[in-house]
Design a protein around this motif. Sequence first.
Motif, PDB file in Angstrom:
ATOM      1  N   LEU A 101      -1.906   5.178  -4.820  1.00  0.00           N
ATOM      2  CA  LEU A 101      -1.179   5.912  -3.791  1.00  0.00           C
ATOM      3  C   LEU A 101      -0.856   5.018  -2.600  1.00  0.00           C
ATOM      4  O   LEU A 101       0.256   5.073  -2.045  1.00  0.00           O
ATOM      5  CB  LEU A 101      -2.003   7.117  -3.332  1.00  0.00           C
ATOM      6  CG  LEU A 101      -1.400   7.952  -2.190  1.00  0.00           C
ATOM      7  CD1 LEU A 101      -0.044   8.515  -2.590  1.00  0.00           C
ATOM      8  CD2 LEU A 101      -2.360   9.060  -1.778  1.00  0.00           C
ATOM      9  N   LEU A 102      -1.798   4.180  -2.200  1.00  0.00           N
ATOM     10  CA  LEU A 102      -1.545   3.264  -1.084  1.00  0.00           C
ATOM     11  C   LEU A 102      -0.358   2.359  -1.380  1.00  0.00           C
ATOM     12  O   LEU A 102       0.503   2.147  -0.515  1.00  0.00           O
ATOM     13  CB  LEU A 102      -2.795   2.420  -0.806  1.00  0.00           C
ATOM     14  CG  LEU A 102      -2.613   1.349   0.270  1.00  0.00           C
ATOM     15  CD1 LEU A 102      -2.506   1.989   1.642  1.00  0.00           C
ATOM     16  CD2 LEU A 102      -3.759   0.343   0.240  1.00  0.00           C
ATOM     17  N   CYS A 103      -0.300   1.829  -2.589  1.00  0.00           N
ATOM     18  CA  CYS A 103       0.807   0.942  -2.962  1.00  0.00           C
ATOM     19  C   CYS A 103       2.141   1.681  -2.899  1.00  0.00           C
ATOM     20  O   CYS A 103       3.156   1.113  -2.471  1.00  0.00           O
ATOM     21  CB  CYS A 103       0.582   0.370  -4.358  1.00  0.00           C
ATOM     22  SG  CYS A 103      -0.795  -0.812  -4.457  1.00  0.00           S
ATOM     23  N   ALA A 104       2.151   2.951  -3.306  1.00  0.00           N
ATOM     24  CA  ALA A 104       3.385   3.736  -3.245  1.00  0.00           C
ATOM     25  C   ALA A 104       3.831   3.948  -1.809  1.00  0.00           C
ATOM     26  O   ALA A 104       5.024   3.836  -1.483  1.00  0.00           O
ATOM     27  CB  ALA A 104       3.177   5.073  -3.949  1.00  0.00           C
ATOM     28  N   VAL A 105       2.899   4.243  -0.937  1.00  0.00           N
ATOM     29  CA  VAL A 105       3.228   4.484   0.474  1.00  0.00           C
ATOM     30  C   VAL A 105       3.744   3.201   1.134  1.00  0.00           C
ATOM     31  O   VAL A 105       4.766   3.204   1.830  1.00  0.00           O
ATOM     32  CB  VAL A 105       2.004   5.027   1.226  1.00  0.00           C
ATOM     33  CG1 VAL A 105       2.283   5.088   2.727  1.00  0.00           C
ATOM     34  CG2 VAL A 105       1.622   6.410   0.697  1.00  0.00           C
ATOM     35  N   LEU A 106       3.054   2.087   0.898  1.00  0.00           N
ATOM     36  CA  LEU A 106       3.477   0.824   1.508  1.00  0.00           C
ATOM     37  C   LEU A 106       4.831   0.367   0.961  1.00  0.00           C
ATOM     38  O   LEU A 106       5.664  -0.157   1.708  1.00  0.00           O
ATOM     39  CB  LEU A 106       2.415  -0.251   1.252  1.00  0.00           C
ATOM     40  CG  LEU A 106       1.067  -0.041   1.953  1.00  0.00           C
ATOM     41  CD1 LEU A 106       0.088  -1.154   1.570  1.00  0.00           C
ATOM     42  CD2 LEU A 106       1.235   0.009   3.466  1.00  0.00           C
ATOM     43  N   SER A 107       5.049   0.570  -0.332  1.00  0.00           N
ATOM     44  CA  SER A 107       6.346   0.211  -0.918  1.00  0.00           C
ATOM     45  C   SER A 107       7.460   1.046  -0.299  1.00  0.00           C
ATOM     46  O   SER A 107       8.553   0.535  -0.007  1.00  0.00           O
ATOM     47  CB  SER A 107       6.307   0.421  -2.436  1.00  0.00           C
ATOM     48  OG  SER A 107       7.568   0.144  -3.013  1.00  0.00           O
TER      49      SER A 107
END
Length: 405
Positions: free
Chosen positions: A268-274
């Motif tokens: 989820l963190l990677c999705a938000v940062l992307s």
Amino acid sequence: MAGFFAGWWNFLGWLLALASVCQIVGAQTVSMYAAFHPEFVAQQWHVFVSFLVITWISYATVLLANRLLPMCESLGGFFTITGVFISIVVCAAMPTANGKPHASNSFVWKDWVNSTGYSSNGFVFLLGMLNGAFAVGTPDITTHLAEEIPNPCVNIPKAILAQFVIGFSTTFFYIITIFYGITDLDTVLEESTRYFPLAAIYRQATGSAGGTLGLLILSFLPLFIACIGLYLTASRTFWTLARDNATPFSDFFSQVSPRYRNPANAILLCAVLSTLLGCIYVGSKTAFSAFVGSFVVLTTLSYLTAILPHLLHKRATITPGWFWMRGATGFIVNGISVAYIIVFIVIFCFPFSLPTNPALMNYNALITGGLTIFVAAFWAYRRKEYVGPRQVTLADNQMLAKDAI
């Protein structure tokens, strides 16, 4: 300390690669629409909308379809090989079928176009290797799944070898074929400053909107699956850092979800940062390119941080595996790797052309330096609690590998 910096550089590089490939796929979808609508003028927000769709579909796939991921990656390999073969045949045959000439042998094999402003063609060739350097991510992705595949000490080196052999052979014939399909280089170069230059090449090679769309779909499918693979890599890298207590909220991000059997919080963190990086693209394509263009330098620095200490400790700190280079061979290979990385990190930070301006400037040094300052500051804050790389627990290992092939 080396492990801390190597891990963060690698994660930041893969996060930027994730945003970059999602943007490429988004631009490709816009180009497919534009192929049938000549009056359509693409805007950055069009690409951003496609970017969001690709990003969150990829996120949902990685989070919810853990059991299907091996099949997805196998399909990606199939689409890549099949797509390259079909593209080679079509681009080679269509100009003749349409009564158009191929590019000359001189254009493909001899002519050299240097429009960069640099006087040294040799340096321009080396600087141009930045594009090919993005392929370094292919073997790197495989290594990040070492804890999720059977017998990794044997299977990962085999997979890396297969990637190099297949990648080199297919790319060589593919690039020669599309070179022969180019009839107007200026149009292709003009398209490269906008969204997706491959669309212009396919239009010239096939002479039709339908042929262009078909070939773009063939490249779209493996690229979309590549977005899924990038989510896997970026999230697993951050999860590994969290396990080592090298991230903020390590307890939260180091968890493996019992429900989804994957590091759901890290995904989820990677999705938000992307998504946040995609927002930068809407405001400034130059700023977005400055970030994602640092992928090669950041990941290459992480390799240097792994190889150089190994070499300085006389290659004695790592347990030899199945494919261990014995004696002088290992020292020579590691030494050449270190020298290559140092030289090309410097080259990849040079401006792309002269004279330069803010829109065309190479910001790799600025972005890499700024992110490194952030990592160094966090190291100073967290170093007493950082535990360093360690083996995954048996419970997590069994949970993650349960769906492996």
